[in-house]
Design a protein around this motif. Structure first.
Motif, PDB file in Angstrom:
ATOM      1  N   LEU A 181      -2.865   7.596 -10.329  1.00  0.00           N
ATOM      2  CA  LEU A 181      -3.507   8.102 -11.542  1.00  0.00           C
ATOM      3  C   LEU A 181      -3.095   7.198 -12.702  1.00  0.00           C
ATOM      4  O   LEU A 181      -2.021   7.348 -13.296  1.00  0.00           O
ATOM      5  CB  LEU A 181      -3.085   9.547 -11.794  1.00  0.00           C
ATOM      6  N   LEU A 182      -3.973   6.242 -13.026  1.00  0.00           N
ATOM      7  CA  LEU A 182      -3.602   5.215 -13.993  1.00  0.00           C
ATOM      8  C   LEU A 182      -3.380   5.781 -15.392  1.00  0.00           C
ATOM      9  O   LEU A 182      -2.481   5.327 -16.114  1.00  0.00           O
ATOM     10  CB  LEU A 182      -4.686   4.129 -14.027  1.00  0.00           C
ATOM     11  N   ASP A 183      -4.196   6.749 -15.792  1.00  0.00           N
ATOM     12  CA  ASP A 183      -4.010   7.338 -17.124  1.00  0.00           C
ATOM     13  C   ASP A 183      -2.643   8.005 -17.234  1.00  0.00           C
ATOM     14  O   ASP A 183      -1.956   7.882 -18.257  1.00  0.00           O
ATOM     15  CB  ASP A 183      -5.116   8.355 -17.414  1.00  0.00           C
ATOM     16  N   LYS A 184      -2.255   8.705 -16.181  1.00  0.00           N
ATOM     17  CA  LYS A 184      -0.944   9.339 -16.186  1.00  0.00           C
ATOM     18  C   LYS A 184       0.162   8.304 -16.130  1.00  0.00           C
ATOM     19  O   LYS A 184       1.216   8.455 -16.763  1.00  0.00           O
ATOM     20  CB  LYS A 184      -0.837  10.299 -15.000  1.00  0.00           C
TER      21      LYS A 184
ATOM     22  N   ASP B 196       0.875  -1.174   0.000  1.00  0.00           N
ATOM     23  CA  ASP B 196       0.000   0.000   0.000  1.00  0.00           C
ATOM     24  C   ASP B 196       0.911   1.223   0.000  1.00  0.00           C
ATOM     25  O   ASP B 196       1.529   1.543   1.015  1.00  0.00           O
ATOM     26  CB  ASP B 196      -0.896  -0.019   1.237  1.00  0.00           C
ATOM     27  N   VAL B 197       0.998   1.919  -1.138  1.00  0.00           N
ATOM     28  CA  VAL B 197       2.034   2.945  -1.305  1.00  0.00           C
ATOM     29  C   VAL B 197       1.500   4.372  -1.264  1.00  0.00           C
ATOM     30  O   VAL B 197       2.255   5.303  -1.005  1.00  0.00           O
ATOM     31  CB  VAL B 197       2.810   2.728  -2.620  1.00  0.00           C
ATOM     32  N   CYS B 198       0.210   4.571  -1.546  1.00  0.00           N
ATOM     33  CA  CYS B 198      -0.310   5.938  -1.594  1.00  0.00           C
ATOM     34  C   CYS B 198      -1.834   5.896  -1.549  1.00  0.00           C
ATOM     35  O   CYS B 198      -2.439   4.826  -1.568  1.00  0.00           O
ATOM     36  CB  CYS B 198       0.161   6.661  -2.861  1.00  0.00           C
TER      37      CYS B 198
ATOM     38  N   ILE C  19      -0.650   9.922  -5.714  1.00  0.00           N
ATOM     39  CA  ILE C  19      -1.281  10.957  -4.893  1.00  0.00           C
ATOM     40  C   ILE C  19      -1.040  10.618  -3.428  1.00  0.00           C
ATOM     41  O   ILE C  19      -1.436   9.560  -2.947  1.00  0.00           O
ATOM     42  CB  ILE C  19      -2.796  11.047  -5.164  1.00  0.00           C
ATOM     43  N   LYS C  20      -0.373  11.536  -2.702  1.00  0.00           N
ATOM     44  CA  LYS C  20      -0.096  11.383  -1.270  1.00  0.00           C
ATOM     45  C   LYS C  20       0.611  10.063  -0.961  1.00  0.00           C
ATOM     46  O   LYS C  20       0.070   9.166  -0.301  1.00  0.00           O
ATOM     47  CB  LYS C  20      -1.393  11.486  -0.451  1.00  0.00           C
TER      48      LYS C  20
END
Length: 353
Positions: free
Chosen positions: A14-17, A8-10, A122-123
């Motif tokens: 954002l899969l598209d990015k 669990d990293v964040c 993200i975060k």
């Protein structure tokens, strides 16, 4: 044989990015056993990236891939073909479960990959929670027994593999393991434990069980994170309650209540996202298989803990807000009284205020 190591990293990926950063493909939808058009569908299918083979100290070479899920979980999957008898499988299962540091190897790979994937996170968390799980996929067994025959003949060996134990287990322990089994056709079987599972099926038929076991473990990881996060926020809120009863302490309490409520909203949102990441469309067998897998790895237990702490946080937030409002009302009332007293003093002295 497969090893799943998840981190669990964040809060979100954002899969598209991410697809713009790495050359990755969308995971294929798992093929179900039914001849009907029902299937399992991810709302946002994970992104897959191949990784370099992992060579163990024994010389075994494992092929691997890494999957990025939108709710912040990264899954590393290692695979090793196996040919041999039951005794070899039992020894190998025990060695893999207890002696090989798959988490350490996978952790190094994940941190290397995140150096490039970081703009899509993200975060990101400073520390990563992890879970591992072992799946022993039996495609062919001598004599091609049915599921019932396999359990009857090799039930004790199946239990040893699922437990990762080289010593024969008691009859009661074998029954405990074998109770967690499920079949759809007479010639398929899944026996699911808290740390490992045996899947007896064709390559295509086993895809559903493997995908659902991976998803169940990722949910466990998410709820472990939410439980830890809420515990820390509740401890902080309790500390603020014990910080005194003065005006300044009550203002600090208000800030603590705001932080608590912010985290509470985030947890509720992230929980819903993890819960709704996968859908079962008209496939009751897949839903039952997932329910069994989730139950064995401990998802409902952690989910209940998170729910209890959410309820506690909501009650604590309301109490802290009430305490702050009472303090503010007292402050305003005291201010009004002081102003009135000053006005009366000036009135008696015959001086304008």
């Amino acid at each position: 044989m497969l090893v799943l190591i998840q981190f669990d990293v964040c809060e979100e990926i954002l899969l598209d990015k991410l697809r713009q950063i790495i050359s990755a493909s969308i995971v294929a939808q798992p093929a179900l056993k039914h001849p009907t058009p029902s299937y399992i569908r991810f709302q946002r299918p994970p992104v897959i990236e191949p990784i370099e083979p992992l060579v163990l100290e024994t010389g075994q070479t494992l092929q691997g891939e890494i999957k990025y899920y939108d709710y912040g979980v990264i899954s590393v999957v290692f695979q090793l073909p196996f040919y041999g008898d039951w005794e070899m499988l039992i020894r190998l299962a025990s060695h893999w479960v207890w002696d090989v540091d798959f988490a350490g190897n996978a952790g190094r790979i994940v941190r290397q990959k995140l150096e490039h994937a970081r703009p899509a996170l993200i975060k990101e968390y400073p520390e990563f929670l992890s879970e591992d799980y072992f799946i022993f996929h039996l495609r062919e067994v001598t004599g091609r027994p049915s599921a019932g025959e396999l359990v009857q003949i090799h039930g004790s060996r199946i239990a040893q593999v699922v437990r990762g134990d080289t010593m024969p287990l008691s009859d009661g322990e074998c029954q405990e393991v074998l109770q967690s089994r499920i079949s759809y056709y007479p010639d398929d079987l899944a026996v699911i434990g808290w740390n490992a599972a045996i899947v007896y099926d064709t390559t295509t038929g086993a895809e559903t069980a493997i995908q659902l076991l991976e998803y169940a473990n990722s949910q466990l990881l998410e709820f472990r994170h939410y439980d830890d996060l809420l515990s820390k926020q509740l401890d902080s809120a309790y500390d603020s309650l014990e910080g005194g009863t003065g005006i300044l302490a009550r203002w600090r309490m208000a800030r603590s209540a705001t932080r608590l409520y912010t985290v509470l909203l985030e947890v509720v949102e992230l929980t819903e996202r993890a819960d709704n990441a996968i859908k079962f469309l008209s496939d009751m067998f897949a839903a039952r298989l997932y329910k069994l897998a989730a139950s064995k790895v401990g998802v409902p237990d952690y989910k209940d803990l998170v729910k209890q702490k959410i309820d506690t946080a909501e009650n604590l937030y309301r109490f802290m807000v009430d305490q702050f409002n009472q303090s503010r009302a007292f402050f305003l009332e005291s201010t009004v009284v002081i102003i009135l007293v000053i006005e009366l003093i000036y009135l008696f002295l015959g001086k304008p205020f």
